[in-house]
Design an enzyme around this catalytic site. Sequence first.
Site, short mmCIF file in Angstrom:
data_model
loop_
_atom_site.label_atom_id
_atom_site.label_comp_id
_atom_site.label_asym_id
_atom_site.label_seq_id
_atom_site.Cartn_x
_atom_site.Cartn_y
_atom_site.Cartn_z
N ASP A 9 36.63 50.32 41.38
CA ASP A 9 37.80 49.51 41.18
C ASP A 9 37.84 48.67 39.95
OD1 ASP A 9 40.16 47.82 42.09
OD2 ASP A 9 38.61 46.31 42.53
N LEU A 10 38.92 48.34 39.25
CA LEU A 10 38.70 47.71 38.06
C LEU A 10 38.97 46.06 38.20
CD1 LEU A 10 39.18 47.92 34.93
CD2 LEU A 10 41.78 47.76 35.43
N ASP A 11 39.88 45.33 38.94
CA ASP A 11 40.15 44.08 38.86
C ASP A 11 39.07 43.41 39.58
OD1 ASP A 11 42.22 43.85 37.24
OD2 ASP A 11 43.54 44.82 38.73
N THR A 17 40.81 40.16 35.94
CA THR A 17 42.14 39.99 35.47
C THR A 17 42.82 39.11 36.48
OG1 THR A 17 42.53 42.20 36.47
CG2 THR A 17 42.39 42.00 33.89
N LYS A 45 44.74 40.24 45.88
CA LYS A 45 43.89 40.93 45.07
C LYS A 45 43.82 42.22 45.68
CE LYS A 45 40.82 37.38 43.35
NZ LYS A 45 39.62 36.62 43.43
N SER A 114 41.88 52.54 40.46
CA SER A 114 42.54 51.20 40.55
C SER A 114 44.14 51.28 40.85
CB SER A 114 42.51 50.31 39.03
OG SER A 114 43.33 49.32 39.07
N ALA A 115 44.49 50.12 41.72
CA ALA A 115 46.07 50.04 41.80
C ALA A 115 46.87 49.76 40.64
CB ALA A 115 46.15 48.81 42.98
N LYS A 145 45.79 50.97 48.95
CA LYS A 145 44.48 50.65 49.57
C LYS A 145 45.13 49.74 50.68
CE LYS A 145 41.70 50.49 45.43
NZ LYS A 145 41.19 49.60 44.27
N GLU A 169 33.67 48.00 45.02
CA GLU A 169 35.02 47.48 45.45
C GLU A 169 34.70 45.84 45.49
OE1 GLU A 169 37.96 46.67 45.90
OE2 GLU A 169 38.95 48.61 45.64
N ASP A 170 35.70 44.98 44.97
CA ASP A 170 35.59 43.55 45.56
C ASP A 170 36.66 43.10 46.46
OD1 ASP A 170 37.91 43.76 43.61
OD2 ASP A 170 37.62 41.64 43.13
#
Length: 217
Positions: A9-11, A17, A45, A114-115, A145, A169-170
């Site tokens: 995942d990115l954020d 971000t 998120k 990432s979304a 997701k 993932e966070d």
Amino acid sequence: MSYKGLIFDLDGVIVDTAKYHYLAWKDLANELGIDFNEKDNERLKGVSRTRSFEIILEIGGRTMSDEEKEFYCAKKNDVYVGYINKLTKDEILPGVVEFLTHAREQGYKLALGSASKNAPLILDKLEITPLFDVLIDGTKVSKPKPDPEVFTRGADEMGFSYDECIVFEDALAGIEAAHNGGMKAVGIGLPENLPGAEIHIPGLFAMPIEEIVAKIG
Ligand code: BG6
Ligand code: MG
């Protein structure tokens, strides 16, 4: 199990971000007379842009047509991209570059899942695009997701079966998405916030991939 692909995942995993999403949403919420705080922001998120705005409208007890929603989401994104354009590699979260570089040296393929429709721009600003073999972002998937689409596409494009991939993932919805796709999930955060993840670490600085694989089995 022998794992071959890692999907990130990115954020919240690569870069924080969320604070910029918050500032941009808060601007818009204030303009619309809706009270929006950092606790509300937690609900956004891992959630798509349109769904995020719908949650803000729900908080404010408001409804809007699809055209109005589209207008305001574009407006929010303009403000958000203004922040993203100023991102530098100093904002990459601790240990990320070392973790990704080491995992590549160990022979893993890496994918982003990432979304965010802004994911390519963010990776570019952070100067880490070449570390990924595959990029799946919000422009490539239609189901948010906890649907596993963003991760299963990542595995498909890497050419691996789903049980050969590990997701990082966070967000709870992301952990659920990984499991819905038949993948193991590393939770970046506290166990109480991410129940169900196979293992929890505070960030990618905490443990190299060999140790993670040994622990999740
Ligand atoms: C996710 C974020 O990665 O991307 C969400 O966690 C965000 O908060 C979503 O809404 C969509 O991002 P974007 O950049 O396409 O508006
Ligand atoms: Mg996230």
